[in-house]
Scaffold this active site. Sequence first.
Site, mmCIF file in Angstrom:
data_model
loop_
_atom_site.group_PDB
_atom_site.id
_atom_site.type_symbol
_atom_site.label_atom_id
_atom_site.label_comp_id
_atom_site.label_asym_id
_atom_site.label_seq_id
_atom_site.Cartn_x
_atom_site.Cartn_y
_atom_site.Cartn_z
ATOM 1 N N ARG A 118 45.349 36.097 30.097
ATOM 2 C CA ARG A 118 44.896 34.703 30.183
ATOM 3 C C ARG A 118 45.044 34.064 28.811
ATOM 4 O O ARG A 118 44.855 34.718 27.797
ATOM 5 C CB ARG A 118 43.402 34.675 30.497
ATOM 6 C CG ARG A 118 43.014 34.698 31.914
ATOM 7 C CD ARG A 118 41.536 34.426 32.078
ATOM 8 N NE ARG A 118 40.624 35.229 31.290
ATOM 9 C CZ ARG A 118 39.925 34.776 30.267
ATOM 10 N NH1 ARG A 118 40.044 33.532 29.857
ATOM 11 N NH2 ARG A 118 39.082 35.571 29.630
ATOM 12 N N CYS A 160 32.688 44.803 28.499
ATOM 13 C CA CYS A 160 31.314 45.335 28.545
ATOM 14 C C CYS A 160 31.094 46.231 29.759
ATOM 15 O O CYS A 160 29.967 46.597 30.071
ATOM 16 C CB CYS A 160 30.312 44.195 28.573
ATOM 17 S SG CYS A 160 30.194 43.328 27.000
ATOM 18 N N ASP A 190 33.239 40.538 39.863
ATOM 19 C CA ASP A 190 33.578 39.527 38.847
ATOM 20 C C ASP A 190 32.910 38.173 39.060
ATOM 21 O O ASP A 190 32.493 37.556 38.088
ATOM 22 C CB ASP A 190 35.109 39.356 38.810
ATOM 23 C CG ASP A 190 35.592 38.639 37.556
ATOM 24 O OD1 ASP A 190 35.018 38.882 36.484
ATOM 25 O OD2 ASP A 190 36.534 37.834 37.651
ATOM 26 N N SER A 232 33.826 39.952 28.627
ATOM 27 C CA SER A 232 34.871 40.975 28.761
ATOM 28 C C SER A 232 34.543 42.198 27.907
ATOM 29 O O SER A 232 33.864 42.070 26.891
ATOM 30 C CB SER A 232 36.218 40.440 28.275
ATOM 31 O OG SER A 232 36.446 39.193 28.809
ATOM 32 N N HIS A 282 30.018 33.856 36.782
ATOM 33 C CA HIS A 282 30.893 34.962 36.390
ATOM 34 C C HIS A 282 30.060 36.247 36.457
ATOM 35 O O HIS A 282 29.714 36.835 35.434
ATOM 36 C CB HIS A 282 31.400 34.682 34.972
ATOM 37 C CG HIS A 282 32.492 35.589 34.511
ATOM 38 N ND1 HIS A 282 32.805 35.748 33.186
ATOM 39 C CD2 HIS A 282 33.349 36.393 35.198
ATOM 40 C CE1 HIS A 282 33.812 36.599 33.067
ATOM 41 N NE2 HIS A 282 34.150 37.008 34.270
ATOM 42 N N TYR A 332 50.885 35.284 34.956
ATOM 43 C CA TYR A 332 49.949 36.393 34.816
ATOM 44 C C TYR A 332 48.520 36.037 35.217
ATOM 45 O O TYR A 332 48.000 34.974 34.823
ATOM 46 C CB TYR A 332 49.931 36.862 33.352
ATOM 47 C CG TYR A 332 49.349 38.253 33.211
ATOM 48 C CD1 TYR A 332 50.148 39.376 33.366
ATOM 49 C CD2 TYR A 332 48.002 38.433 32.977
ATOM 50 C CE1 TYR A 332 49.620 40.643 33.280
ATOM 51 C CE2 TYR A 332 47.460 39.702 32.885
ATOM 52 C CZ TYR A 332 48.279 40.805 33.035
ATOM 53 O OH TYR A 332 47.742 42.061 32.957
ATOM 54 N N ARG A 375 46.848 46.003 34.450
ATOM 55 C CA ARG A 375 45.912 45.752 35.550
ATOM 56 C C ARG A 375 46.238 46.540 36.810
ATOM 57 O O ARG A 375 47.383 46.913 37.041
ATOM 58 C CB ARG A 375 45.959 44.265 35.924
ATOM 59 C CG ARG A 375 45.556 43.319 34.822
ATOM 60 C CD ARG A 375 44.083 43.126 34.779
ATOM 61 N NE ARG A 375 43.604 42.547 33.533
ATOM 62 C CZ ARG A 375 42.367 42.108 33.361
ATOM 63 N NH1 ARG A 375 41.486 42.186 34.342
ATOM 64 N NH2 ARG A 375 41.976 41.624 32.209
HETATM 65 O O1 O2Y Z 1 43.989 38.519 31.528
HETATM 66 C C1 O2Y Z 1 43.816 38.020 32.657
HETATM 67 O O2 O2Y Z 1 44.554 37.164 33.136
HETATM 68 C C2 O2Y Z 1 42.734 38.455 33.479
HETATM 69 S S1 O2Y Z 1 41.166 38.121 32.873
HETATM 70 C C3 O2Y Z 1 40.049 38.780 34.015
HETATM 71 C C4 O2Y Z 1 40.510 39.473 35.112
HETATM 72 C C5 O2Y Z 1 39.620 39.969 36.022
HETATM 73 C C6 O2Y Z 1 38.293 39.758 35.831
HETATM 74 N N1 O2Y Z 1 37.836 39.084 34.761
HETATM 75 C C7 O2Y Z 1 38.671 38.624 33.836
HETATM 76 C C8 O2Y Z 1 38.044 37.914 32.671
HETATM 77 O O3 O2Y Z 1 38.695 37.564 31.704
HETATM 78 O O4 O2Y Z 1 36.830 37.671 32.750
HETATM 79 MN MN MN Z 2 35.922 38.147 34.634
#
Ligand code: O2Y
Ligand code: MN
Length: 547
Positions: free
Chosen positions: A30, A211, A236, A209, A187, A158, A327
């Site tokens: 992300r 944790c 999540d 994240s 969240h 992604y 992932r």
């Molecule tokens: O890096 C990503 O695109 C995924 S981030 C993510 C994925 C699953 C659950 N939580 C998260 C997050 O960043 O909180």
């Molecule tokens: Mn998340």
Amino acid sequence: MLRNGDSLTLNEKTYPNCYLHRSSPNDVARTEHLTFICSPEKEDAGPTNNWMDPEGAKHKVGALLDGAMRGRTMYVIPYIMGPASSPISQMGVEITDSPYVAASMRIMSRMGKIAMDRLGSSSEFVPGLHSVGDLDPLRRYIVHFPQEKLIWSVGSGYGGNALLGKKCFALRIASVMAREQGWMAEHMLILGLESPGGKVTYMAAAFPSSCGKTNLAMMVSALENQGYRVWTVGDDISWMKIGEDGYLHAINPEAGFFGVAPGTGLKTNPNVMSAITRNTLFTNVALTADRQPWWEGFNDAPPPEMINWKGERWDSSKGPAAHPNARYTVPAKQSPSISPKWEAPEGVPISAFIFGGRRARVAPLVYESFDWKHGVFLGATMASETTAAATGDIGVTRRDPMAMLPFCGYNMADYFQHWLEMGKRIPHPPKIFHVNWFRRGADGKFLWPGYGENVRVLKWILERIEGRGEAQETRIGYVPARNGLTLDGLSISTEALGKLFEVNPEDWQGELEDTQQFFAKFGDRLPQELRDEHRRLAHRLETAVSA
Ligand code: O2Y
Ligand code: MN
């Protein structure tokens, strides 16, 4: 995908119907700095979000989307976030030119005919437009229009950037809808703790994240022989509405888990290791010679021969074999821990909220808030120390209120106010707790074993909910009384226990200053109740120092 070589079939015997997908090496996570909230007024996005004015965003991102799908297949994905027949669920339609997104959305949401059947002729859905564009980070934007409930994303294929049902809809847009309509989009993982009589008590927990959120949601309890078992509802996101019984009822809007592979193994999360042996899409993991997925933490030693996440022959000089943000995307129903209630249309009644962070010092293993307002303060001041994998920095404390910092679709000061308002409206509000599995001793080692042993903390939380857990009042909240925590079968020294629950006034003084600075970002918009809570904590700590 198989034809063009982006995706590969894994070993049919050991991983039936499983695939490995390799993303572009510059598109592996992300991208918060390229994510925008496009509310008409900048102040409505608040100081913690990037903002673009809606017209400007449409012009800029529209130009990148214009013609972007030419020559590609366009997929139209009608989907439901939440169980198909739940009144708490919501509809979305994503348009994408990425077959990987279409395949992932098939796992992560209820999509296709089931969604068309629910949608009928209604136009009540959140539209999302996605194109991978040219995958150039300089032309990558993830933009949200909260007023229109609309999402546009270009330049990334992604995860959270591209599976628009997840972070974009289920958190950023849904948080706006929730505030407008009087519910909560959080969240949070959702778990059920079964106690010896078979009763299940549901809890929702928010952690930044790194944790161990997924591990907690899918925990194999260390107290299973005493009748305490953990059931997974979600790992999540939680959508919650006040039910007719006066409890907050939660659904998991997702149908799958999109979890970080590295660090996941039989010791840390045996349930997910069992779930991902079929019907799973792996992204950016390594490939063994017998076509099985592998990543750091999978087991103790890497196999002798491997192809790394970029498709190159791997040796240890080349860095990790799997990308640190590699992932697995797996149907939730495949977890042995999945709750029989995970698709209950009415959701599950939530009795506790748990906030947490990764803190080497300061925060005790567990403490309970004095009341709802104090609990909102605990959530609003939540923080975590970064790990190398997340940011490149180690041990930098980042405030992440309710773990929503990157995911709140509006001004977080208003979000805190919404939490305070919800507290007044819920007849049976959840009790609020804070946990920290990561406190370290003077030798730098973790004081608490974590993983399945965390059920001991959940058991105390359950006892507090039921009004029978022994607690001791401290300046920051209630902690378990001496012998309040079930410790049989665990070898932990009295000294370590003392350290785990220590409330060090100097550390907390630093915490007060840091939270003050964080709150200052919100100016006058910060709710008075949170200023009052800050003042109360300062006062309690002052009396501790003078005593
Ligand atoms: O890096 C990503 O695109 C995924 S981030 C993510 C994925 C699953 C659950 N939580 C998260 C997050 O960043 O909180
Ligand atoms: Mn998340």
